[in-house]
Structures are given as C-alpha cells and as structure tokens.
Design a protein around this motif. Structure first.
Motif, mmCIF file in Angstrom:
data_model
loop_
_atom_site.group_PDB
_atom_site.id
_atom_site.type_symbol
_atom_site.label_atom_id
_atom_site.label_comp_id
_atom_site.label_asym_id
_atom_site.label_seq_id
_atom_site.Cartn_x
_atom_site.Cartn_y
_atom_site.Cartn_z
ATOM 1 N N SER A 118 37.760 29.588 54.745
ATOM 2 C CA SER A 118 38.197 28.751 55.741
ATOM 3 C C SER A 118 38.157 27.319 55.244
ATOM 4 N N GLY A 119 37.224 27.070 54.392
ATOM 5 C CA GLY A 119 37.172 25.637 53.720
ATOM 6 C C GLY A 119 35.611 25.065 54.274
ATOM 7 N N VAL A 284 21.541 24.391 69.458
ATOM 8 C CA VAL A 284 20.806 24.029 68.301
ATOM 9 C C VAL A 284 21.720 22.700 67.908
ATOM 10 N N PRO A 285 22.894 22.904 67.251
ATOM 11 C CA PRO A 285 23.671 21.824 66.736
ATOM 12 C C PRO A 285 23.943 20.809 67.922
ATOM 13 N N HIS A 286 23.995 19.581 67.475
ATOM 14 C CA HIS A 286 24.484 18.538 68.092
ATOM 15 C C HIS A 286 26.048 18.607 68.530
ATOM 16 N N ILE A 287 26.790 18.881 67.126
ATOM 17 C CA ILE A 287 28.151 19.084 66.833
ATOM 18 C C ILE A 287 28.468 20.347 66.411
ATOM 19 N N ARG A 288 29.775 21.083 66.740
ATOM 20 C CA ARG A 288 30.156 22.450 66.390
ATOM 21 C C ARG A 288 31.648 21.902 65.934
ATOM 22 N N LEU A 289 32.022 22.246 64.836
ATOM 23 C CA LEU A 289 33.423 22.334 64.671
ATOM 24 C C LEU A 289 33.860 23.695 64.008
ATOM 25 N N LEU A 290 35.126 23.947 64.651
ATOM 26 C CA LEU A 290 35.719 25.355 64.345
ATOM 27 C C LEU A 290 36.735 24.840 63.124
ATOM 28 N N LEU A 291 36.792 25.669 62.139
ATOM 29 C CA LEU A 291 37.518 25.553 61.061
ATOM 30 C C LEU A 291 38.568 26.721 60.715
ATOM 31 N N SER A 292 39.720 26.483 60.385
ATOM 32 C CA SER A 292 40.784 27.423 60.159
ATOM 33 C C SER A 292 41.713 27.035 59.142
ATOM 34 N N ARG A 293 42.312 27.763 58.479
ATOM 35 C CA ARG A 293 43.352 27.258 57.342
ATOM 36 C C ARG A 293 44.449 28.215 57.544
ATOM 37 N N ASP A 294 45.387 27.502 57.286
ATOM 38 C CA ASP A 294 46.819 27.926 56.984
ATOM 39 C C ASP A 294 47.399 28.222 55.759
ATOM 40 N N TRP A 295 47.275 29.401 55.142
ATOM 41 C CA TRP A 295 47.381 29.542 53.873
ATOM 42 C C TRP A 295 48.809 29.237 53.339
ATOM 43 N N GLN A 296 49.726 29.147 53.997
ATOM 44 C CA GLN A 296 51.111 28.994 53.483
ATOM 45 C C GLN A 296 51.079 27.519 53.031
ATOM 46 N N SER A 297 50.604 26.826 54.021
ATOM 47 C CA SER A 297 50.642 25.095 53.775
ATOM 48 C C SER A 297 49.208 24.688 53.137
ATOM 49 N N ILE A 299 46.643 23.916 54.714
ATOM 50 C CA ILE A 299 46.035 22.910 55.669
ATOM 51 C C ILE A 299 45.022 23.624 56.387
ATOM 52 N N CYS A 300 44.092 22.675 56.509
ATOM 53 C CA CYS A 300 42.878 23.113 57.292
ATOM 54 C C CYS A 300 42.722 22.415 58.403
ATOM 55 N N ASN A 301 42.561 23.334 59.696
ATOM 56 C CA ASN A 301 42.569 22.738 60.843
ATOM 57 C C ASN A 301 41.042 22.508 61.626
ATOM 58 N N PHE A 302 40.797 21.718 62.297
ATOM 59 C CA PHE A 302 39.395 21.494 62.816
ATOM 60 C C PHE A 302 39.363 21.558 64.408
ATOM 61 N N PHE A 303 38.701 22.042 64.842
ATOM 62 C CA PHE A 303 38.603 21.961 66.467
ATOM 63 C C PHE A 303 37.055 21.454 66.794
ATOM 64 N N ILE A 304 37.080 20.762 67.709
ATOM 65 C CA ILE A 304 35.613 20.560 68.412
ATOM 66 C C ILE A 304 35.422 21.761 69.499
ATOM 67 N N LEU A 305 34.178 22.444 69.159
ATOM 68 C CA LEU A 305 33.620 23.431 69.951
ATOM 69 C C LEU A 305 32.626 22.698 70.803
ATOM 70 N N SER A 317 43.648 17.814 61.269
ATOM 71 C CA SER A 317 43.790 18.588 60.280
ATOM 72 C C SER A 317 43.942 17.735 59.033
ATOM 73 N N CYS A 318 43.671 18.311 57.692
ATOM 74 C CA CYS A 318 43.879 17.902 56.358
ATOM 75 C C CYS A 318 43.977 18.842 55.570
ATOM 76 N N THR A 319 44.152 18.176 54.373
ATOM 77 C CA THR A 319 44.390 19.259 53.233
ATOM 78 C C THR A 319 43.120 18.860 52.317
ATOM 79 N N LEU A 320 42.521 20.041 51.920
ATOM 80 C CA LEU A 320 41.220 20.282 51.115
ATOM 81 C C LEU A 320 41.595 20.241 49.744
#
Length: 320
Positions: A118-119, A284-297, A299-305, A317-320
């Motif tokens: 997922s990146g 435990v973590p102060h911040i949790r981010l969920l990552l997912s990737r659109d394989w066609q584009s 593009i990685c998407n980030f969501f605050i958990l 979202s951004c491209t890695l």
C-alpha cells in the motif's frame, strides 16, 4: 529499562565485575535494580573484598535513576515545550504533510497502517530522505524485513533536486543524505530493545549529535517484530508489546524525536481487514493513518484513524 551491560561504556563503575555481582542477585537491568531491596544489596556488598567499588557502582546506578526522573510540568510548561522543542518535519509527501498540518511532529508516535504494497515503506523511505536532506538531521531507521532501499532514497533525492545521479561527480547531495541515515537490520523485538536502549544512551550523552541531531526514528515494521511474540496463553508477549510502545513514546517525548512506525493489516470479522496488534496497541500511537493504493492511477490515499487534535476520517492523497 536499560540492561546493565548497555551502561558499561558510559559508566565505568558498571563494569563486568559489578554486573556479575548484580547477576548473582538476579539483577540484569535498571528495572531489576529498582525492584530489589537496596539495603540488602549493600549488606551483601559489605561482605566482599571489592565492597568499596561495588557500593560505588550501586550509588552510580542510583544517580542514573535519579537523572531519569522528569520534573513535573504544568499546562503552560507543556505548551512552551511544544512550541520550543517539538517541531514539524516534512515527509516529502504533499498529501500527508497537508493532512497532518506540515508533517510528522517531534514528540509524537505516528503509525502508518495498511495492507501489503500500500506504500508504507515508500512513505518511510521518502520521509527519511526528506528529513536528512531538508532538515540536515540524522535519521535512525530500523529495518525489520530487508526493505530499506538506497536506490529508492537516491530516486527521492533526485526528484527533490531535479537531477539523476549517474556518475561519481554529482553524488554530493545523495552522499550527504545516505550518510545521515543510520540503518539497523532488526529481526526480533529483543534486538529492537537493544538498539533503542543504546540509542537512548547515545542521545543522552550527545554521542550522535556531533554532526547532525537525530530527529526522526523509523521502525518498518513494528508489527513484524511484535506479532510473533503474541501467540500463546501467557501475558509475556502482551507485556513486551506495551513496553515497546512505551519506550518509543518515551524516546519521542524526552529526546524530541518524531517516531514513525508501520503496521500491517489482518483479517477481521465478516471478512473485513483491520490493523494488526489488537486493541491494546490501538491506544499506543498518538496518530494513526490508514493507507490504501489505487493501482490503476498509482495514487495513495491516506485517512486519519486517530489524531489528538483532528477529526477521524479526514483524507488526502498523493503519488509516491
């Protein structure tokens, strides 16, 4: 708490003889020492020919423990500490930086959660190269799966510099970045504890601050170290997991580090995926981010958990 052996280099009184004396009383770490009856220990030391040096070692350990006690802080002190010492470090990923108000904050533990590919490692590598290049700081990178890639670091440095490193004459910026990233191959949780305890000692004695201050600590991935110890019916695995989280947060707060860890996904109820390590780790973590990737584009998407000051569900979202 640090094993006694890790203190020997900085504190000569904690030598092999003193460690052997402590081991004879089942004392192998600072924590064991705290739990022991010190008066009884001194009484045993008095019976030995090396009693004077042994008691000096006991006093040395007591002074180390006293130095670990942090002063009580009120709300204003904590706010001033954040403004003065807890800076924000860019990850180099525009989407994450925008989502988190600039990037990774020193003093906090940020967790990246996502399925395989997922990146997560790409974010770690890009963050390491960005902090080393932009902030002229050192990065400690704990690699648990042989996923650290100097080639990807070179790619990210080339992207930010607008150049490609093809020969020895144009490698100056890349060399500086790679020299600033201290990578450890760590394959079990006990190795990680050893590295983190030594890092804590080095940071306290400023051994690593001669050229660049360490400002970012990365563990990729924390779940691959903890998952193997969680099996069985005993509480030891859970206790080690909580100790690992406590030590990472302690380093972040006391040494003004941004700590970034990765965590994989596992199957949950009704076929849905969920972050590994369970409910106990969730706090435990102060911040949790969920990552997912659109394989066609790609593009990685980030969501605050989870975030101490932002609403869950915010996305970028951004491209890695």
């Amino acid at each position: 708490m640090a094993p006694l052996k890790s203190l020997e280099q900085e504190y000569p009184l904690i030598d092999s003889s003193f460690q052997a004396f402590c081991a004879s009383h089942d004392i192998f770490s600072v924590e064991d020492f705290i739990l022991h009856d010190i008066d009884v220990l001194i009484a045993f030391a008095d019976k030995l020919s090396a009693s004077r040096r042994l008691k000096q070692g006991i006093n040395q350990l007591l002074s180390i423990i006293d130095a670990l006690h942090q002063p009580l802080l009120n709300g204003l002190d904590l706010l001033q500490d954040v403004k003065r010492n807890k800076h924000v470090l860019s990850t180099g990923c525009q989407g994450i930086d925008a989502l988190l108000g600039g990037g990774l904050r020193e003093g906090q533990l940020t967790e990246l959660v996502g399925p395989s590919s997922s990146g997560k490692t790409q974010v770690c590598l890009k963050s390491a190269s960005t902090v080393a290049k932009m902030h002229m700081s050192s990065v400690v990178y704990l690699d648990t799966g042989n996923s650290f890639s100097p080639q990807r670091i070179a790619h990210f440095v080339g992207q930010s510099s607008g150049s490609v490193f093809n020969n020895q004459t144009d490698r100056g910026p890349l060399q500086k970045v790679l020299d600033s990233i201290i990578c450890y191959s760590v394959f079990d949780i006990f190795q990680m504890f050893d590295v983190l305890h030594q890092l804590e000692i080095n940071l306290r004695s400023e051994m690593l601050k001669s050229d660049h201050q360490v400002r970012l600590l990365i563990v990729d991935s924390i779940s691959s170290l903890i998952t193997p110890i969680l099996g069985g019916s005993g509480p030891q695995g859970h206790a080690l997991m909580i100790s690992a989280g406590f030590l990472l947060k302690k380093l972040a707060h006391e040494q003004n580090l941004a700590v970034l860890v990765t965590n994989h996904m596992v199957g949950g109820d009704s076929g849905t995926s969920k972050p590994a390590l369970g409910e106990s780790w969730k706090s435990v973590p102060h911040i949790r981010l969920l990552l997912s990737r659109d394989w066609q584009s790609n593009i990685c998407n980030f969501f605050i958990l989870k975030h101490p000051s932002m609403a869950s569900g915010r996305a970028a979202s951004c491209t890695l």
